[in-house]
Design a protein around this motif. Structure first.
Motif, short mmCIF file in Angstrom:
data_model
loop_
_atom_site.label_atom_id
_atom_site.label_comp_id
_atom_site.label_asym_id
_atom_site.label_seq_id
_atom_site.Cartn_x
_atom_site.Cartn_y
_atom_site.Cartn_z
N ILE A 56 0.84 -1.19 0.00
CA ILE A 56 0.00 0.00 0.00
C ILE A 56 0.88 1.24 0.00
O ILE A 56 1.78 1.38 0.84
CB ILE A 56 -0.92 0.03 1.23
N LEU A 57 0.63 2.15 -0.93
CA LEU A 57 1.22 3.48 -0.92
C LEU A 57 0.16 4.39 -0.32
O LEU A 57 -0.88 4.64 -0.93
CB LEU A 57 1.60 3.94 -2.32
N LEU A 58 0.40 4.88 0.88
CA LEU A 58 -0.64 5.53 1.68
C LEU A 58 -0.28 6.99 1.96
O LEU A 58 0.73 7.27 2.62
CB LEU A 58 -0.82 4.76 2.99
N ASP A 59 -1.12 7.91 1.50
CA ASP A 59 -0.90 9.33 1.75
C ASP A 59 -1.19 9.63 3.22
O ASP A 59 -2.09 9.03 3.83
CB ASP A 59 -1.82 10.16 0.85
N LEU A 60 -0.45 10.55 3.79
CA LEU A 60 -0.65 10.90 5.19
C LEU A 60 -1.88 11.78 5.39
O LEU A 60 -2.69 11.55 6.30
CB LEU A 60 0.59 11.63 5.73
N VAL A 61 -2.07 12.78 4.54
CA VAL A 61 -3.18 13.73 4.69
C VAL A 61 -4.33 13.30 3.79
O VAL A 61 -4.23 13.38 2.56
CB VAL A 61 -2.72 15.16 4.35
N LEU A 62 -5.42 12.85 4.41
CA LEU A 62 -6.58 12.38 3.67
C LEU A 62 -7.85 12.96 4.30
O LEU A 62 -7.86 13.31 5.49
CB LEU A 62 -6.66 10.85 3.72
N PRO A 63 -8.91 13.07 3.54
CA PRO A 63 -10.18 13.53 4.13
C PRO A 63 -10.72 12.48 5.09
O PRO A 63 -10.59 11.28 4.85
CB PRO A 63 -11.09 13.68 2.90
N GLY A 64 -11.30 12.92 6.20
CA GLY A 64 -11.80 11.97 7.19
C GLY A 64 -10.63 11.43 8.00
O GLY A 64 -9.87 12.18 8.60
N GLU A 65 -10.47 10.12 8.01
CA GLU A 65 -9.35 9.50 8.71
C GLU A 65 -8.04 9.79 7.99
O GLU A 65 -7.95 9.63 6.77
CB GLU A 65 -9.56 7.99 8.78
N ASP A 66 -7.02 10.19 8.74
CA ASP A 66 -5.74 10.46 8.08
C ASP A 66 -4.95 9.17 7.91
O ASP A 66 -5.36 8.09 8.35
CB ASP A 66 -4.94 11.51 8.85
N GLY A 67 -3.81 9.30 7.22
CA GLY A 67 -3.02 8.12 6.92
C GLY A 67 -2.50 7.39 8.15
O GLY A 67 -2.38 6.16 8.13
N LEU A 68 -2.18 8.11 9.22
CA LEU A 68 -1.69 7.45 10.43
C LEU A 68 -2.77 6.57 11.04
O LEU A 68 -2.50 5.44 11.47
CB LEU A 68 -1.22 8.50 11.45
N ALA A 69 -4.01 7.08 11.09
CA ALA A 69 -5.11 6.28 11.62
C ALA A 69 -5.36 5.05 10.76
O ALA A 69 -5.61 3.96 11.27
CB ALA A 69 -6.37 7.14 11.72
N LEU A 70 -5.28 5.22 9.45
CA LEU A 70 -5.50 4.09 8.55
C LEU A 70 -4.38 3.06 8.66
O LEU A 70 -4.63 1.85 8.64
CB LEU A 70 -5.61 4.59 7.11
N ALA A 71 -3.14 3.53 8.81
CA ALA A 71 -2.02 2.61 8.97
C ALA A 71 -2.17 1.80 10.25
O ALA A 71 -1.91 0.59 10.28
CB ALA A 71 -0.70 3.37 8.98
N ARG A 72 -2.59 2.46 11.32
CA ARG A 72 -2.82 1.77 12.59
C ARG A 72 -3.91 0.70 12.43
O ARG A 72 -3.79 -0.41 12.95
CB ARG A 72 -3.21 2.78 13.67
N ASP A 73 -4.96 1.04 11.70
CA ASP A 73 -6.06 0.11 11.47
C ASP A 73 -5.58 -1.09 10.64
O ASP A 73 -5.93 -2.24 10.94
CB ASP A 73 -7.19 0.84 10.74
N ILE A 74 -4.78 -0.83 9.62
CA ILE A 74 -4.26 -1.92 8.78
C ILE A 74 -3.39 -2.85 9.61
O ILE A 74 -3.51 -4.08 9.54
CB ILE A 74 -3.45 -1.35 7.60
N ARG A 75 -2.50 -2.27 10.43
CA ARG A 75 -1.57 -3.07 11.21
C ARG A 75 -2.26 -3.94 12.27
O ARG A 75 -1.69 -4.92 12.74
CB ARG A 75 -0.55 -2.18 11.90
N ALA A 76 -3.47 -3.59 12.63
CA ALA A 76 -4.20 -4.38 13.64
C ALA A 76 -4.54 -5.77 13.11
O ALA A 76 -4.78 -6.69 13.88
CB ALA A 76 -5.46 -3.65 14.06
N SER A 77 -4.57 -5.92 11.78
CA SER A 77 -5.00 -7.20 11.21
C SER A 77 -4.13 -7.70 10.07
O SER A 77 -4.38 -8.80 9.55
CB SER A 77 -6.44 -7.07 10.70
N SER A 78 -3.11 -6.94 9.66
CA SER A 78 -2.34 -7.34 8.48
C SER A 78 -0.90 -6.84 8.58
O SER A 78 -0.64 -5.81 9.19
CB SER A 78 -3.00 -6.76 7.21
#
Length: 247
Positions: A56-78
């Motif tokens: 995944i190439l993941l931008d840090l600044v995103l609308p709604g949840e930012d990239g850090l929150a999404l990375a944390r969510d991904i790492r919880a299960s993958s």
């Protein structure tokens, strides 16, 4: 005759800028990759549920949840490799991203060839038997220490009860290097080179963040570590006795 050619690796680009999504998708498709894109967290999750994503190439600044929150969510299960993309060159953001479990961090504007090189490096580290600057015959090694079992070839860490501990690619590579050099004090710069195969700007706190995450997973008391000890002003040493079992 069956076609044994390896299928192309699948990249997911998550960025709210359609120009960047299109540029990256076009470039990586030209390089032989399969590419899907997402503009926010909701689209990203939809892709992850439907598609076998390799990185995944993941931008840090995103609308709604930012990239850090999404990375944390991904790492919880993958443990899918994550390369963070950002227009901010903030050291704090980089440290937090690496602590969460990102594999690499690239600031905008970037050169496409650099993104490709880092992506390839992250994918290599994820593959079973990634070299870690070691000969291929060492990839069958299995180590045991303090009730733990580290299978290098299968990229598995098992606790004394047989439970597999989920490690990111960076955490696993770090543990392999430490165990393989048990009893030796390793400087941060050397750890950076051995685990990433290149020098990432002599960014010491990158290593500190990975060590902290690894300690939380393998130490009985992460605040008073017995396996991975700090050597003030130098680096780290794996202090347990590691027994190697060649297969």
């Amino acid at each position: 005759m069956a076609n044994s050619q390896k299928p192309p690796e699948h990249i997911l680009v998550v960025d709210d800028d359609p120009r960047i999504r299109e540029m990256l998708a076009r470039y990586f498709e030209e390089q032989g990759y399969c590419v899907d894109v997402a503009g926010d967290g909701q689209q990203m999750r939809s892709c992850l549920q439907k598609l076998p994503i390799d990185i995944i190439l993941l931008d840090l600044v995103l609308p709604g949840e930012d990239g850090l929150a999404l990375a944390r969510d991904i790492r919880a299960s993958s443990d899918v490799p994550i390369v963070m993309l950002t227009g901010r060159n903030d050291v704090v953001d980089r440290i937090v991203g690496l602590e969460i479990g990102a594999d690499d961090y690239i600031t905008k504007p970037f050169h496409l060839r650099e993104v490709l090189a880092r992506l390839k490096c992250a994918l290599r580290r994820r593959q079973p038997g990634a070299s870690l600057n070691r000969s291929s015959e060492l990839e069958t090694e299995i180590y045991s220490f303090e009730g733990w079992r580290l299978d290098v070839g299968r990229r598995q860490l098992l606790a004394d009860d047989g439970k597999e501990i989920s490690l990111t690619t960076g955490e696993f590579d770090m543990l392999c290097v430490l165990v393989n050099h048990a009893g030796r004090v390793l400087q941060r710069e050397l750890l950076m080179d051995l685990t990433r195969g290149r020098n990432l700007e002599a960014f010491d706190r990158t290593i500190d963040a990975q060590i902290a995450r690894l300690r939380r997973k393998i130490e009985r008391d992460p605040g008073n570590p017995a396996l991975i000890k700090s050597v003030r002003g130098v680096g780290y040493v794996f202090s347990a006795t590691a027994i190697r079992h060649d297969v």
